[in-house]
Design a protein around this motif. Structure first.
Motif, mmCIF file in Angstrom:
data_model
loop_
_atom_site.group_PDB
_atom_site.id
_atom_site.type_symbol
_atom_site.label_atom_id
_atom_site.label_comp_id
_atom_site.label_asym_id
_atom_site.label_seq_id
_atom_site.Cartn_x
_atom_site.Cartn_y
_atom_site.Cartn_z
ATOM 1 N N ARG A 24 0.881 -1.169 0.000
ATOM 2 C CA ARG A 24 0.000 0.000 0.000
ATOM 3 C C ARG A 24 0.915 1.214 0.000
ATOM 4 O O ARG A 24 1.762 1.352 0.893
ATOM 5 C CB ARG A 24 -0.893 0.000 1.230
ATOM 6 C CG ARG A 24 -1.905 1.124 1.249
ATOM 7 C CD ARG A 24 -2.841 0.981 2.460
ATOM 8 N NE ARG A 24 -3.994 1.825 2.319
ATOM 9 C CZ ARG A 24 -4.020 3.123 2.655
ATOM 10 N NH1 ARG A 24 -2.926 3.695 3.140
ATOM 11 N NH2 ARG A 24 -5.116 3.833 2.493
ATOM 12 N N ILE A 25 0.750 2.084 -0.991
ATOM 13 C CA ILE A 25 1.642 3.231 -1.167
ATOM 14 C C ILE A 25 0.798 4.494 -1.064
ATOM 15 O O ILE A 25 -0.146 4.681 -1.828
ATOM 16 C CB ILE A 25 2.352 3.154 -2.534
ATOM 17 C CG1 ILE A 25 3.059 1.800 -2.671
ATOM 18 C CG2 ILE A 25 3.329 4.309 -2.699
ATOM 19 C CD1 ILE A 25 3.341 1.377 -4.084
ATOM 20 N N ALA A 26 1.147 5.341 -0.091
ATOM 21 C CA ALA A 26 0.354 6.543 0.166
ATOM 22 C C ALA A 26 1.264 7.651 0.682
ATOM 23 O O ALA A 26 2.368 7.396 1.176
ATOM 24 C CB ALA A 26 -0.739 6.236 1.186
ATOM 25 N N GLY A 27 0.774 8.879 0.577
ATOM 26 C CA GLY A 27 1.523 10.016 1.074
ATOM 27 C C GLY A 27 1.885 9.856 2.539
ATOM 28 O O GLY A 27 1.108 9.312 3.328
ATOM 29 N N VAL A 29 2.612 11.087 6.341
ATOM 30 C CA VAL A 29 2.005 12.045 7.265
ATOM 31 C C VAL A 29 2.938 12.215 8.457
ATOM 32 O O VAL A 29 3.839 11.380 8.680
ATOM 33 C CB VAL A 29 0.606 11.569 7.715
ATOM 34 C CG1 VAL A 29 -0.360 11.492 6.531
ATOM 35 C CG2 VAL A 29 0.682 10.232 8.425
ATOM 36 N N PRO A 30 2.780 13.308 9.227
ATOM 37 C CA PRO A 30 3.693 13.557 10.350
ATOM 38 C C PRO A 30 3.882 12.367 11.298
ATOM 39 O O PRO A 30 4.987 12.153 11.803
ATOM 40 C CB PRO A 30 3.065 14.762 11.047
ATOM 41 C CG PRO A 30 2.427 15.523 9.922
ATOM 42 C CD PRO A 30 1.859 14.440 9.021
ATOM 43 N N ALA A 31 2.861 11.570 11.510
ATOM 44 C CA ALA A 31 2.983 10.412 12.402
ATOM 45 C C ALA A 31 3.952 9.358 11.879
ATOM 46 O O ALA A 31 4.380 8.477 12.626
ATOM 47 C CB ALA A 31 1.605 9.785 12.632
ATOM 48 N N ASP A 32 4.339 9.436 10.597
ATOM 49 C CA ASP A 32 5.262 8.479 9.991
ATOM 50 C C ASP A 32 6.728 8.798 10.267
ATOM 51 O O ASP A 32 7.607 8.006 9.917
ATOM 52 C CB ASP A 32 5.069 8.433 8.469
ATOM 53 C CG ASP A 32 3.744 7.837 8.050
ATOM 54 O OD1 ASP A 32 3.253 6.925 8.744
ATOM 55 O OD2 ASP A 32 3.198 8.293 7.022
ATOM 56 N N ALA A 33 7.021 9.936 10.868
ATOM 57 C CA ALA A 33 8.410 10.403 10.996
ATOM 58 C C ALA A 33 9.318 9.373 11.671
ATOM 59 O O ALA A 33 10.439 9.145 11.216
ATOM 60 C CB ALA A 33 8.467 11.735 11.731
ATOM 61 N N GLY A 34 8.878 8.744 12.736
ATOM 62 C CA GLY A 34 9.714 7.756 13.425
ATOM 63 C C GLY A 34 10.068 6.573 12.542
ATOM 64 O O GLY A 34 11.221 6.134 12.499
ATOM 65 N N ALA A 35 9.089 6.058 11.822
ATOM 66 C CA ALA A 35 9.337 4.925 10.921
ATOM 67 C C ALA A 35 10.226 5.345 9.757
ATOM 68 O O ALA A 35 11.103 4.580 9.325
ATOM 69 C CB ALA A 35 8.012 4.355 10.416
ATOM 70 N N LEU A 76 6.123 9.331 -0.748
ATOM 71 C CA LEU A 76 5.101 8.324 -0.494
ATOM 72 C C LEU A 76 5.696 7.199 0.338
ATOM 73 O O LEU A 76 6.808 6.734 0.065
ATOM 74 C CB LEU A 76 4.581 7.764 -1.820
ATOM 75 C CG LEU A 76 4.101 8.800 -2.847
ATOM 76 C CD1 LEU A 76 3.796 8.118 -4.178
ATOM 77 C CD2 LEU A 76 2.905 9.556 -2.327
ATOM 78 N N GLY A 77 4.957 6.767 1.333
ATOM 79 C CA GLY A 77 5.382 5.638 2.141
ATOM 80 C C GLY A 77 4.972 4.339 1.489
ATOM 81 O O GLY A 77 3.838 4.191 1.025
ATOM 82 N N VAL A 78 5.902 3.404 1.449
ATOM 83 C CA VAL A 78 5.651 2.076 0.889
ATOM 84 C C VAL A 78 5.498 1.128 2.070
ATOM 85 O O VAL A 78 6.443 0.906 2.833
ATOM 86 C CB VAL A 78 6.820 1.630 -0.021
ATOM 87 C CG1 VAL A 78 6.572 0.226 -0.557
ATOM 88 C CG2 VAL A 78 7.042 2.631 -1.147
ATOM 89 N N GLY A 83 1.096 -3.088 7.349
ATOM 90 C CA GLY A 83 1.323 -1.738 7.837
ATOM 91 C C GLY A 83 2.765 -1.356 8.073
ATOM 92 O O GLY A 83 3.062 -0.192 8.360
ATOM 93 N N VAL A 84 3.698 -2.289 7.957
ATOM 94 C CA VAL A 84 5.116 -1.995 8.192
ATOM 95 C C VAL A 84 5.670 -1.168 7.037
ATOM 96 O O VAL A 84 5.535 -1.558 5.869
ATOM 97 C CB VAL A 84 5.927 -3.295 8.364
ATOM 98 C CG1 VAL A 84 7.425 -3.021 8.418
ATOM 99 C CG2 VAL A 84 5.470 -4.030 9.618
ATOM 100 N N LEU A 85 6.295 -0.027 7.377
ATOM 101 C CA LEU A 85 6.930 0.814 6.367
ATOM 102 C C LEU A 85 8.204 0.137 5.890
ATOM 103 O O LEU A 85 9.085 -0.172 6.689
ATOM 104 C CB LEU A 85 7.256 2.199 6.946
ATOM 105 C CG LEU A 85 7.799 3.218 5.955
ATOM 106 C CD1 LEU A 85 6.696 3.685 5.005
ATOM 107 C CD2 LEU A 85 8.388 4.410 6.691
ATOM 108 N N VAL A 86 8.313 -0.101 4.583
ATOM 109 C CA VAL A 86 9.484 -0.788 4.028
ATOM 110 C C VAL A 86 10.319 0.127 3.142
ATOM 111 O O VAL A 86 11.466 -0.187 2.843
ATOM 112 C CB VAL A 86 9.095 -2.063 3.252
ATOM 113 C CG1 VAL A 86 8.392 -3.056 4.175
ATOM 114 C CG2 VAL A 86 8.245 -1.763 2.030
ATOM 115 N N GLY A 87 9.730 1.242 2.691
ATOM 116 C CA GLY A 87 10.476 2.121 1.808
ATOM 117 C C GLY A 87 9.771 3.431 1.547
ATOM 118 O O GLY A 87 8.678 3.684 2.050
#
Length: 175
Positions: A24-27, A29-35, A76-78, A83-87
């Motif tokens: 799932r690839i989406a923009g 967001v600020p909550a993604d900063a740690g990942a 975009l977060g991959v 739900g795990v960010l991989v790229g």
């Protein structure tokens, strides 16, 4: 409707989510900063992506993710389906003629086909959203993994030097 369609040709805001078989690839967001910081703070990534500082801190990740509406640049977060960010896939409007794509995969997620699956998915989105633009990427010729990915998804070498040191320009023509 006409003006909304026309305006979408000049912005990366409001890109829809891309779903692939495993991703799932989406923009971001600020909550993604740690990942983002966790997968990016790797010398193999910061050494290959010219605008990433080393060390790559949480503050750097917050700035990359940003809070303002993206117009010319969008990351975009991959994520795997769990739900795990991989790229990350970066998209960048270049004038009125091109859109540039860049990417990196976290170390634990390389070699599993996530990169080519993500780039292929985003290419489909970019071709739909920007049908009259060429899609370009820059790559160091000695970066065999990235070069292989670009060729696998259909990019060809233009023979031109990129605007970043030591890189060449690869292109996919409009469909």
């Amino acid at each position: 409707m006409f003006f909304k369609t026309l305006a979408s040709r000049y912005t990366l805001a409001n890109l829809p989510v891309v779903e692939t078989e495993r991703l799932r690839i989406a923009g971001l967001v600020p909550a993604d900063a740690g990942a983002v910081q966790a997968i990016t703070a790797d010398p193999a990534i910061t050494g290959a992506v010219d605008f990433l500082p080393d060390p790559f801190t949480l503050d750097h990740a917050r700035r990359l993710v940003g809070g303002k509406k993206p117009i010319k640049d969008r990351f975009l977060g991959v994520r795997r389906k769990d739900g795990v960010l991989v790229g990350i896939v970066g998209t960048h409007l270049r004038g009125d003629q091109a859109v540039e794509i860049g990417y990196w995969m976290g170390g634990a997620h390389r070699g599993q086909g996530f990169g080519s699956e993500a780039v292929s998915g985003v290419l489909g989105l970019l071709r739909e959203r920007f049908p009259h633009r060429i899609v370009v990427a820059e790559c160091r010729p000695e970066n065999t993994a990235s070069l292989g990915l670009l060729r696998k998804v259909g990019f060809r070498d233009t023979g031109d030097e990129g605007h970043r040191p030591g890189r060449r320009i690869y292109v996919i023509e409009p469909s």
